[in-house]
Design an enzyme around this catalytic site. Structure first.
Site, PDB file in Angstrom:
ATOM      1  N   GLU A  96      52.041 -40.686  16.908  1.00 26.35           N
ATOM      2  CA  GLU A  96      52.100 -40.008  18.203  1.00 26.35           C
ATOM      3  C   GLU A  96      50.743 -39.433  18.577  1.00 26.35           C
ATOM      4  O   GLU A  96      49.955 -39.057  17.705  1.00 26.35           O
ATOM      5  CB  GLU A  96      53.157 -38.895  18.156  1.00 26.35           C
ATOM      6  CG  GLU A  96      54.559 -39.473  18.021  1.00 26.35           C
ATOM      7  CD  GLU A  96      55.667 -38.428  17.957  1.00 26.35           C
ATOM      8  OE1 GLU A  96      56.803 -38.793  18.285  1.00 26.35           O
ATOM      9  OE2 GLU A  96      55.426 -37.272  17.576  1.00 26.35           O
ATOM     10  N   CYS A 109      44.946 -35.051  21.647  1.00 30.38           N
ATOM     11  CA  CYS A 109      45.226 -34.730  20.248  1.00 30.38           C
ATOM     12  C   CYS A 109      45.663 -36.045  19.595  1.00 30.38           C
ATOM     13  O   CYS A 109      46.665 -36.634  20.001  1.00 30.38           O
ATOM     14  CB  CYS A 109      46.332 -33.678  20.204  1.00 30.38           C
ATOM     15  SG  CYS A 109      46.913 -33.331  18.543  1.00 30.38           S
ATOM     16  N   CYS A 116      52.188 -38.279   6.536  1.00 27.23           N
ATOM     17  CA  CYS A 116      51.220 -37.383   5.904  1.00 27.23           C
ATOM     18  C   CYS A 116      51.647 -37.140   4.458  1.00 27.23           C
ATOM     19  O   CYS A 116      52.836 -37.118   4.153  1.00 27.23           O
ATOM     20  CB  CYS A 116      51.155 -36.055   6.655  1.00 27.23           C
ATOM     21  SG  CYS A 116      49.811 -34.988   6.111  1.00 27.23           S
ATOM     22  N   CYS A 120      52.969 -29.705   3.780  1.00 30.25           N
ATOM     23  CA  CYS A 120      52.964 -28.318   4.264  1.00 30.25           C
ATOM     24  C   CYS A 120      54.393 -27.989   4.706  1.00 30.25           C
ATOM     25  O   CYS A 120      55.008 -28.761   5.453  1.00 30.25           O
ATOM     26  CB  CYS A 120      51.988 -28.140   5.424  1.00 30.25           C
ATOM     27  SG  CYS A 120      50.288 -28.519   4.979  1.00 30.25           S
ATOM     28  N   CYS A 123      55.561 -27.970   8.621  1.00 27.38           N
ATOM     29  CA  CYS A 123      55.122 -29.047   9.512  1.00 27.38           C
ATOM     30  C   CYS A 123      56.089 -30.220   9.497  1.00 27.38           C
ATOM     31  O   CYS A 123      56.474 -30.705   8.427  1.00 27.38           O
ATOM     32  CB  CYS A 123      53.724 -29.511   9.097  1.00 27.38           C
ATOM     33  SG  CYS A 123      53.093 -30.858  10.112  1.00 27.38           S
ATOM     34  N   CYS A 341      51.966 -28.447  18.175  1.00 30.65           N
ATOM     35  CA  CYS A 341      51.424 -28.516  16.803  1.00 30.65           C
ATOM     36  C   CYS A 341      52.552 -28.560  15.796  1.00 30.65           C
ATOM     37  O   CYS A 341      53.461 -27.735  15.833  1.00 30.65           O
ATOM     38  CB  CYS A 341      50.625 -27.259  16.476  1.00 30.65           C
ATOM     39  SG  CYS A 341      49.045 -27.160  17.237  1.00 30.65           S
TER      40      CYS A 341
HETATM   41  N1  SAH Z   1      46.263 -32.163   8.721  1.00 25.31           N
HETATM   42  C1  SAH Z   1      45.453 -31.488   9.678  1.00 25.31           C
HETATM   43  C2  SAH Z   1      45.765 -31.832  11.120  1.00 25.31           C
HETATM   44  C3  SAH Z   1      47.208 -31.902  11.554  1.00 25.31           C
HETATM   45  S1  SAH Z   1      48.139 -30.423  11.812  1.00 25.31           S
HETATM   46  C4  SAH Z   1      45.511 -30.001   9.462  1.00 25.31           C
HETATM   47  O1  SAH Z   1      46.292 -29.558   8.622  1.00 25.31           O
HETATM   48  O2  SAH Z   1      44.759 -29.270  10.078  1.00 25.31           O
HETATM   49  C5  SAH Z   1      47.494 -29.639  13.230  1.00 25.31           C
HETATM   50  C6  SAH Z   1      47.709 -28.129  13.199  1.00 25.31           C
HETATM   51  O3  SAH Z   1      49.087 -27.773  13.432  1.00 25.31           O
HETATM   52  C7  SAH Z   1      47.348 -27.485  11.868  1.00 25.31           C
HETATM   53  O4  SAH Z   1      46.632 -26.305  12.069  1.00 25.31           O
HETATM   54  C8  SAH Z   1      48.713 -27.176  11.282  1.00 25.31           C
HETATM   55  O5  SAH Z   1      48.654 -26.180  10.304  1.00 25.31           O
HETATM   56  C9  SAH Z   1      49.473 -26.769  12.517  1.00 25.31           C
HETATM   57  N2  SAH Z   1      50.923 -26.795  12.376  1.00 25.31           N
HETATM   58  C10 SAH Z   1      51.652 -27.588  11.583  1.00 25.31           C
HETATM   59  N3  SAH Z   1      52.967 -27.318  11.747  1.00 25.31           N
HETATM   60  C11 SAH Z   1      53.053 -26.354  12.691  1.00 25.31           C
HETATM   61  C12 SAH Z   1      54.145 -25.691  13.336  1.00 25.31           C
HETATM   62  N4  SAH Z   1      55.399 -25.982  13.033  1.00 25.31           N
HETATM   63  N5  SAH Z   1      53.854 -24.753  14.272  1.00 25.31           N
HETATM   64  C13 SAH Z   1      52.573 -24.492  14.607  1.00 25.31           C
HETATM   65  N6  SAH Z   1      51.514 -25.086  14.049  1.00 25.31           N
HETATM   66  C14 SAH Z   1      51.749 -26.014  13.097  1.00 25.31           C
END
Ligand code: SAH
Length: 349
Positions: A96, A109, A116, A120, A123, A341
Protein backbone atom coordinates in the site's frame (compact mmCIF):
# COMPACT_ATOMS: atom_id res chain seq x y z
CA UNK A 1 10.02 -16.30 -32.05
CA UNK A 2 10.05 -14.43 -28.74
CA UNK A 3 11.20 -16.55 -25.84
CA UNK A 4 9.21 -15.03 -22.97
CA UNK A 5 11.15 -16.93 -20.33
CA UNK A 6 14.42 -15.39 -21.37
CA UNK A 7 13.16 -11.82 -21.35
CA UNK A 8 14.54 -9.71 -18.54
CA UNK A 9 12.98 -6.70 -16.88
CA UNK A 10 14.74 -3.88 -18.70
CA UNK A 11 14.50 -1.62 -15.68
CA UNK A 12 16.90 -3.87 -13.79
CA UNK A 13 19.67 -2.62 -16.09
CA UNK A 14 21.79 0.41 -15.27
CA UNK A 15 22.35 3.04 -17.94
CA UNK A 16 25.84 1.62 -18.44
CA UNK A 17 24.50 -1.93 -18.91
CA UNK A 18 21.94 -0.67 -21.38
CA UNK A 19 24.70 1.08 -23.36
CA UNK A 20 26.65 -2.19 -23.48
CA UNK A 21 23.53 -3.95 -24.70
CA UNK A 22 23.09 -1.57 -27.62
CA UNK A 23 26.78 -1.74 -28.56
CA UNK A 24 26.70 -5.54 -28.46
CA UNK A 25 23.68 -5.49 -30.75
CA UNK A 26 25.37 -3.28 -33.30
CA UNK A 27 23.56 -0.11 -32.35
CA UNK A 28 24.65 3.25 -30.98
CA UNK A 29 25.28 3.74 -27.26
CA UNK A 30 23.20 6.92 -27.20
CA UNK A 31 20.07 4.82 -27.77
CA UNK A 32 20.48 3.74 -24.16
CA UNK A 33 20.03 7.32 -23.01
CA UNK A 34 16.83 7.63 -25.05
CA UNK A 35 15.43 4.38 -23.71
CA UNK A 36 16.43 5.22 -20.16
CA UNK A 37 14.56 8.48 -20.38
CA UNK A 38 11.44 6.69 -21.60
CA UNK A 39 11.69 4.13 -18.84
CA UNK A 40 12.29 6.50 -15.95
CA UNK A 41 11.47 10.14 -16.62
CA UNK A 42 8.49 9.34 -18.83
CA UNK A 43 7.47 6.05 -17.16
CA UNK A 44 6.75 4.32 -20.47
CA UNK A 45 4.98 1.01 -19.95
CA UNK A 46 5.31 -0.21 -23.51
CA UNK A 47 8.17 -0.20 -26.04
CA UNK A 48 5.77 1.15 -28.68
CA UNK A 49 5.56 4.41 -26.75
CA UNK A 50 9.23 4.98 -27.56
CA UNK A 51 8.46 6.81 -30.77
CA UNK A 52 11.95 8.18 -31.36
CA UNK A 53 13.20 4.59 -31.85
CA UNK A 54 12.79 2.77 -35.14
CA UNK A 55 10.30 -0.08 -35.32
CA UNK A 56 13.21 -2.48 -35.75
CA UNK A 57 14.86 -1.25 -32.55
CA UNK A 58 11.60 -1.51 -30.66
CA UNK A 59 11.11 -5.08 -31.91
CA UNK A 60 14.64 -5.94 -30.91
CA UNK A 61 14.01 -4.59 -27.41
CA UNK A 62 10.71 -6.50 -27.18
CA UNK A 63 12.45 -9.75 -28.01
CA UNK A 64 14.90 -9.29 -25.13
CA UNK A 65 13.04 -7.41 -22.44
CA UNK A 66 9.78 -6.77 -20.64
CA UNK A 67 8.81 -3.66 -18.70
CA UNK A 68 7.40 -4.63 -15.31
CA UNK A 69 5.19 -2.00 -13.81
CA UNK A 70 3.07 -1.79 -10.69
CA UNK A 71 -0.71 -1.52 -10.94
CA UNK A 72 -2.88 0.57 -8.66
CA UNK A 73 -5.80 -1.81 -8.31
CA UNK A 74 -7.76 -0.17 -5.59
CA UNK A 75 -7.81 3.47 -4.61
CA UNK A 76 -9.67 4.73 -1.57
CA UNK A 77 -10.25 8.36 -0.64
CA UNK A 78 -10.60 9.54 2.92
CA UNK A 79 -12.97 12.30 4.04
CA UNK A 80 -9.84 14.37 4.82
CA UNK A 81 -8.50 14.02 1.25
CA UNK A 82 -5.96 11.30 1.98
CA UNK A 83 -5.72 8.65 -0.73
CA UNK A 84 -4.70 5.05 -0.14
CA UNK A 85 -3.57 2.85 -3.01
CA UNK A 86 -3.46 -0.91 -3.06
CA UNK A 87 -0.58 -1.58 -5.40
CA UNK A 88 -0.22 -4.93 -7.17
CA UNK A 89 3.32 -5.97 -8.06
CA UNK A 90 4.30 -7.99 -11.12
CA UNK A 91 4.19 -11.24 -9.12
CA UNK A 92 0.73 -10.54 -7.71
CA UNK A 93 1.81 -9.46 -4.21
CA UNK A 94 0.23 -6.29 -2.85
CA UNK A 95 1.58 -3.31 -0.92
CA UNK A 96 0.00 0.00 0.00
CA UNK A 97 0.98 3.61 -0.57
CA UNK A 98 -0.64 6.79 0.70
CA UNK A 99 -1.01 10.36 -0.60
CA UNK A 100 -1.38 12.91 2.19
CA UNK A 101 -2.45 16.41 1.16
CA UNK A 102 -2.10 19.50 3.34
CA UNK A 103 -2.47 23.16 2.45
CA UNK A 104 1.20 23.62 1.68
CA UNK A 105 2.44 20.17 0.79
CA UNK A 106 1.51 16.85 -0.67
CA UNK A 107 3.38 13.92 0.82
CA UNK A 108 3.72 10.42 -0.60
CA UNK A 109 4.10 7.66 1.96
CA UNK A 110 5.62 4.61 0.26
CA UNK A 111 6.31 0.99 1.15
CA UNK A 112 9.73 -0.64 1.01
CA UNK A 113 8.89 -4.29 1.73
CA UNK A 114 5.96 -6.65 1.26
CA UNK A 115 4.97 -7.21 4.88
CA UNK A 116 7.46 -6.65 7.69
CA UNK A 117 9.72 -8.80 9.86
CA UNK A 118 9.94 -6.52 12.88
CA UNK A 119 6.89 -7.44 14.96
CA UNK A 120 6.27 -4.05 16.61
CA UNK A 121 3.28 -4.77 18.84
CA UNK A 122 1.25 -1.71 17.89
CA UNK A 123 1.59 -1.93 14.09
CA UNK A 124 -0.83 -3.66 11.72
CA UNK A 125 1.84 -4.31 9.08
CA UNK A 126 3.70 -6.42 11.67
CA UNK A 127 0.90 -8.97 11.40
CA UNK A 128 1.72 -9.64 7.78
CA UNK A 129 4.57 -12.00 7.13
CA UNK A 130 7.50 -10.39 5.38
CA UNK A 131 7.32 -11.83 1.87
CA UNK A 132 10.07 -9.97 0.06
CA UNK A 133 11.91 -6.72 -0.49
CA UNK A 134 10.62 -4.30 -3.08
CA UNK A 135 12.84 -3.63 -6.07
CA UNK A 136 13.98 -0.07 -6.78
CA UNK A 137 11.55 0.28 -9.69
CA UNK A 138 8.63 -0.87 -7.52
CA UNK A 139 9.43 1.84 -4.98
CA UNK A 140 9.92 4.42 -7.74
CA UNK A 141 6.63 3.47 -9.40
CA UNK A 142 4.67 4.08 -6.19
CA UNK A 143 5.98 7.65 -6.25
CA UNK A 144 5.14 8.08 -9.95
CA UNK A 145 1.58 6.84 -9.37
CA UNK A 146 1.11 9.29 -6.50
CA UNK A 147 2.66 12.10 -8.51
CA UNK A 148 0.02 11.51 -11.18
CA UNK A 149 -2.73 11.51 -8.55
CA UNK A 150 -1.42 14.83 -7.19
CA UNK A 151 -1.87 16.45 -10.59
CA UNK A 152 -5.16 14.72 -11.33
CA UNK A 153 -6.96 15.28 -8.02
CA UNK A 154 -5.25 18.33 -6.57
CA UNK A 155 -3.69 20.12 -9.54
CA UNK A 156 -0.44 20.59 -7.64
CA UNK A 157 2.85 18.73 -7.53
CA UNK A 158 4.09 16.17 -5.08
CA UNK A 159 6.40 17.93 -2.62
CA UNK A 160 7.62 15.31 -0.10
CA UNK A 161 8.22 11.59 0.20
CA UNK A 162 8.36 9.58 3.39
CA UNK A 163 9.41 5.94 3.62
CA UNK A 164 6.83 5.21 6.28
CA UNK A 165 4.65 2.70 4.48
CA UNK A 166 4.92 -1.04 4.87
CA UNK A 167 8.25 -2.56 5.81
CA UNK A 168 11.57 -1.47 7.26
CA UNK A 169 13.54 0.58 4.71
CA UNK A 170 16.91 -0.09 6.32
CA UNK A 171 16.41 -3.85 5.92
CA UNK A 172 16.10 -3.19 2.19
CA UNK A 173 18.76 -0.53 2.16
CA UNK A 174 20.39 -0.95 -1.25
CA UNK A 175 17.07 -1.01 -3.12
CA UNK A 176 15.75 1.98 -1.17
CA UNK A 177 18.91 3.93 -1.96
CA UNK A 178 18.73 2.90 -5.63
CA UNK A 179 15.11 4.11 -5.78
CA UNK A 180 16.06 7.38 -4.10
CA UNK A 181 18.88 7.86 -6.62
CA UNK A 182 16.31 7.63 -9.43
CA UNK A 183 13.77 9.83 -7.63
CA UNK A 184 16.38 12.56 -7.13
CA UNK A 185 18.21 12.28 -10.46
CA UNK A 186 17.44 14.44 -13.52
CA UNK A 187 16.79 11.24 -15.54
CA UNK A 188 14.14 10.39 -12.97
CA UNK A 189 11.90 12.74 -11.01
CA UNK A 190 14.52 15.35 -10.13
CA UNK A 191 13.22 15.81 -6.59
CA UNK A 192 15.43 17.40 -3.95
CA UNK A 193 16.86 14.90 -1.43
CA UNK A 194 15.94 17.18 1.44
CA UNK A 195 12.28 16.50 0.61
CA UNK A 196 12.76 12.79 1.33
CA UNK A 197 12.66 11.12 4.74
CA UNK A 198 13.51 7.53 5.56
CA UNK A 199 11.85 6.28 8.73
CA UNK A 200 13.37 3.38 10.65
CA UNK A 201 12.94 1.39 13.83
CA UNK A 202 16.54 2.45 14.35
CA UNK A 203 18.91 -0.28 13.21
CA UNK A 204 22.19 1.06 14.60
CA UNK A 205 24.62 -0.47 12.15
CA UNK A 206 22.58 0.68 9.17
CA UNK A 207 22.44 4.23 10.51
CA UNK A 208 26.24 4.13 10.70
CA UNK A 209 26.33 2.89 7.11
CA UNK A 210 24.02 5.68 5.97
CA UNK A 211 26.31 8.20 7.63
CA UNK A 212 29.36 6.65 5.92
CA UNK A 213 27.53 6.76 2.59
CA UNK A 214 26.87 10.48 3.20
CA UNK A 215 23.24 10.16 2.17
CA UNK A 216 21.42 13.44 1.58
CA UNK A 217 17.90 12.52 2.68
CA UNK A 218 16.45 12.96 6.17
CA UNK A 219 16.35 10.40 8.93
CA UNK A 220 13.39 9.71 11.21
CA UNK A 221 13.57 7.16 14.01
CA UNK A 222 10.49 5.49 15.50
CA UNK A 223 11.46 5.77 19.13
CA UNK A 224 8.25 5.44 21.18
CA UNK A 225 10.21 4.95 24.40
CA UNK A 226 13.61 6.00 25.70
CA UNK A 227 13.62 3.31 28.39
CA UNK A 228 15.07 -0.03 27.27
CA UNK A 229 12.66 -2.31 29.13
CA UNK A 230 9.61 -0.46 27.82
CA UNK A 231 10.91 -0.14 24.27
CA UNK A 232 11.85 -3.84 24.17
CA UNK A 233 8.35 -4.78 25.34
CA UNK A 234 6.74 -3.09 22.32
CA UNK A 235 9.53 -3.21 19.72
CA UNK A 236 11.42 -6.53 19.81
CA UNK A 237 14.26 -5.05 17.72
CA UNK A 238 15.32 -3.17 20.85
CA UNK A 239 16.42 -6.42 22.52
CA UNK A 240 19.39 -6.75 20.19
CA UNK A 241 19.67 -3.12 19.23
CA UNK A 242 19.53 -1.19 22.51
CA UNK A 243 18.96 2.52 23.03
CA UNK A 244 22.67 2.84 23.86
CA UNK A 245 23.62 1.34 20.45
CA UNK A 246 21.05 3.55 18.77
CA UNK A 247 22.32 6.65 20.58
CA UNK A 248 25.93 5.96 19.53
CA UNK A 249 24.85 5.44 15.91
CA UNK A 250 22.88 8.69 15.94
CA UNK A 251 25.85 10.62 17.34
CA UNK A 252 27.92 9.24 14.48
CA UNK A 253 25.16 10.16 12.00
CA UNK A 254 25.08 13.73 13.24
CA UNK A 255 28.84 14.07 13.31
CA UNK A 256 29.08 12.95 9.67
CA UNK A 257 25.96 14.53 8.15
CA UNK A 258 25.13 17.48 10.43
CA UNK A 259 21.50 16.60 9.89
CA UNK A 260 18.94 16.74 12.67
CA UNK A 261 17.11 13.55 13.50
CA UNK A 262 13.32 13.37 13.85
CA UNK A 263 11.92 11.09 16.54
CA UNK A 264 8.48 9.62 16.08
CA UNK A 265 6.83 8.93 19.36
CA UNK A 266 3.38 7.70 20.33
CA UNK A 267 2.23 8.32 23.89
CA UNK A 268 0.05 5.47 25.15
CA UNK A 269 -2.16 5.39 28.19
CA UNK A 270 -0.48 3.58 31.09
CA UNK A 271 2.55 2.62 29.04
CA UNK A 272 4.68 5.73 28.59
CA UNK A 273 2.47 8.62 29.67
CA UNK A 274 4.13 9.55 32.97
CA UNK A 275 6.77 12.16 33.72
CA UNK A 276 9.51 9.51 34.11
CA UNK A 277 9.08 8.51 30.45
CA UNK A 278 9.04 12.10 29.25
CA UNK A 279 12.24 12.80 31.22
CA UNK A 280 13.89 9.76 29.62
CA UNK A 281 12.91 11.06 26.18
CA UNK A 282 14.31 14.49 27.02
CA UNK A 283 17.61 12.90 28.06
CA UNK A 284 17.74 10.92 24.80
CA UNK A 285 16.96 14.09 22.85
CA UNK A 286 20.06 15.72 24.27
CA UNK A 287 22.34 13.23 22.51
CA UNK A 288 22.04 14.90 19.10
CA UNK A 289 20.14 17.86 17.62
CA UNK A 290 16.65 16.61 16.93
CA UNK A 291 12.95 17.30 16.78
CA UNK A 292 10.08 15.24 18.07
CA UNK A 293 6.82 14.32 16.37
CA UNK A 294 4.26 13.11 18.89
CA UNK A 295 2.04 10.97 16.67
CA UNK A 296 -1.50 10.05 17.42
CA UNK A 297 -2.08 6.34 17.96
CA UNK A 298 -4.19 4.63 15.32
CA UNK A 299 -5.93 1.70 16.94
CA UNK A 300 -5.39 -1.63 15.24
CA UNK A 301 -6.60 -3.95 17.98
CA UNK A 302 -9.24 -4.44 20.64
CA UNK A 303 -7.85 -1.81 22.96
CA UNK A 304 -4.58 -3.30 24.19
CA UNK A 305 -2.99 0.03 23.28
CA UNK A 306 -4.79 3.32 23.83
CA UNK A 307 -3.92 6.87 22.97
CA UNK A 308 -2.85 8.82 26.09
CA UNK A 309 -4.85 11.79 27.38
CA UNK A 310 -4.37 15.33 26.12
CA UNK A 311 -2.89 16.19 29.53
CA UNK A 312 -0.15 13.59 29.05
CA UNK A 313 0.62 15.02 25.60
CA UNK A 314 0.72 18.53 27.05
CA UNK A 315 3.12 17.34 29.75
CA UNK A 316 5.48 15.91 27.06
CA UNK A 317 5.10 19.03 24.92
CA UNK A 318 5.85 21.38 27.77
CA UNK A 319 8.87 19.46 29.06
CA UNK A 320 10.45 19.13 25.61
CA UNK A 321 9.68 22.62 24.35
CA UNK A 322 10.84 24.29 27.56
CA UNK A 323 14.14 22.50 27.05
CA UNK A 324 14.49 23.76 23.49
CA UNK A 325 13.38 20.63 21.63
CA UNK A 326 11.03 21.41 18.74
CA UNK A 327 7.97 19.24 19.27
CA UNK A 328 4.89 18.84 17.12
CA UNK A 329 1.70 16.89 17.66
CA UNK A 330 0.83 15.04 14.47
CA UNK A 331 -2.82 14.28 13.96
CA UNK A 332 -3.71 11.13 12.06
CA UNK A 333 -4.71 11.37 8.44
CA UNK A 334 -6.81 8.87 6.53
CA UNK A 335 -7.97 6.92 9.58
CA UNK A 336 -11.40 6.20 8.07
CA UNK A 337 -9.82 4.19 5.25
CA UNK A 338 -7.09 2.52 7.36
CA UNK A 339 -4.45 4.68 5.70
CA UNK A 340 -2.93 6.18 8.85
CA UNK A 341 0.48 5.26 10.32
CA UNK A 342 0.61 1.64 11.32
CA UNK A 343 -2.69 0.71 9.68
CA UNK A 344 -1.37 -0.50 6.34
CA UNK A 345 -2.26 -4.16 6.08
CA UNK A 346 -3.93 -4.74 2.72
CA UNK A 347 -7.36 -4.68 4.28
CA UNK A 348 -10.00 -3.64 1.78
CA UNK A 349 -12.76 -1.69 3.56
N1 SAH B 1 9.56 0.52 9.69
C1 SAH B 1 9.63 1.94 9.64
C2 SAH B 1 8.59 2.59 8.76
C3 SAH B 1 7.16 2.11 8.84
S1 SAH B 1 6.14 2.56 10.21
C4 SAH B 1 9.60 2.52 11.02
O1 SAH B 1 9.39 1.76 11.97
O2 SAH B 1 9.81 3.70 11.19
C5 SAH B 1 5.81 4.27 10.07
C6 SAH B 1 5.54 4.90 11.43
O3 SAH B 1 4.25 4.53 11.96
C7 SAH B 1 6.54 4.51 12.51
O4 SAH B 1 6.93 5.62 13.26
C8 SAH B 1 5.72 3.56 13.37
O5 SAH B 1 6.25 3.42 14.65
C9 SAH B 1 4.37 4.22 13.33
N2 SAH B 1 3.26 3.36 13.71
C10 SAH B 1 3.17 2.03 13.57
N3 SAH B 1 1.97 1.60 14.04
C11 SAH B 1 1.30 2.70 14.45
C12 SAH B 1 -0.01 2.92 14.98
N4 SAH B 1 -0.85 1.91 15.16
N5 SAH B 1 -0.37 4.19 15.28
C13 SAH B 1 0.47 5.21 15.05
N6 SAH B 1 1.70 5.07 14.55
C14 SAH B 1 2.12 3.83 14.25
Amino acid sequence: MVDTFARRDIRKLSLEELKQFFIQHGDKAFRAQQVYEWLWRKSAKDFDQMTNLSLATRDMLKSHFVINFIRVDNMQRSADGTIKNAVTLHDGLVVESVLIPTEKRITACVSSQVGCSLACKFCATARLKRMRNLDPDEIYDQVVAIQQQCELFFGRPLTNIVFMGMGEPLLNYSNVVAAIDKITSPEGLNMASKRLTVSTVGIAKMIVKMADDAVKFNLAVSLHSALNHVRSSIMPINETNSLEDLGEALKYWYKKTRKKVTYEYVVWKGLNDSEEHAQALLKFCKLVPCKVNLIEYNPIDEGEFQQASDEALDMYMHLLESNGITTRIRKSRGKDIDAACGQLANKIN
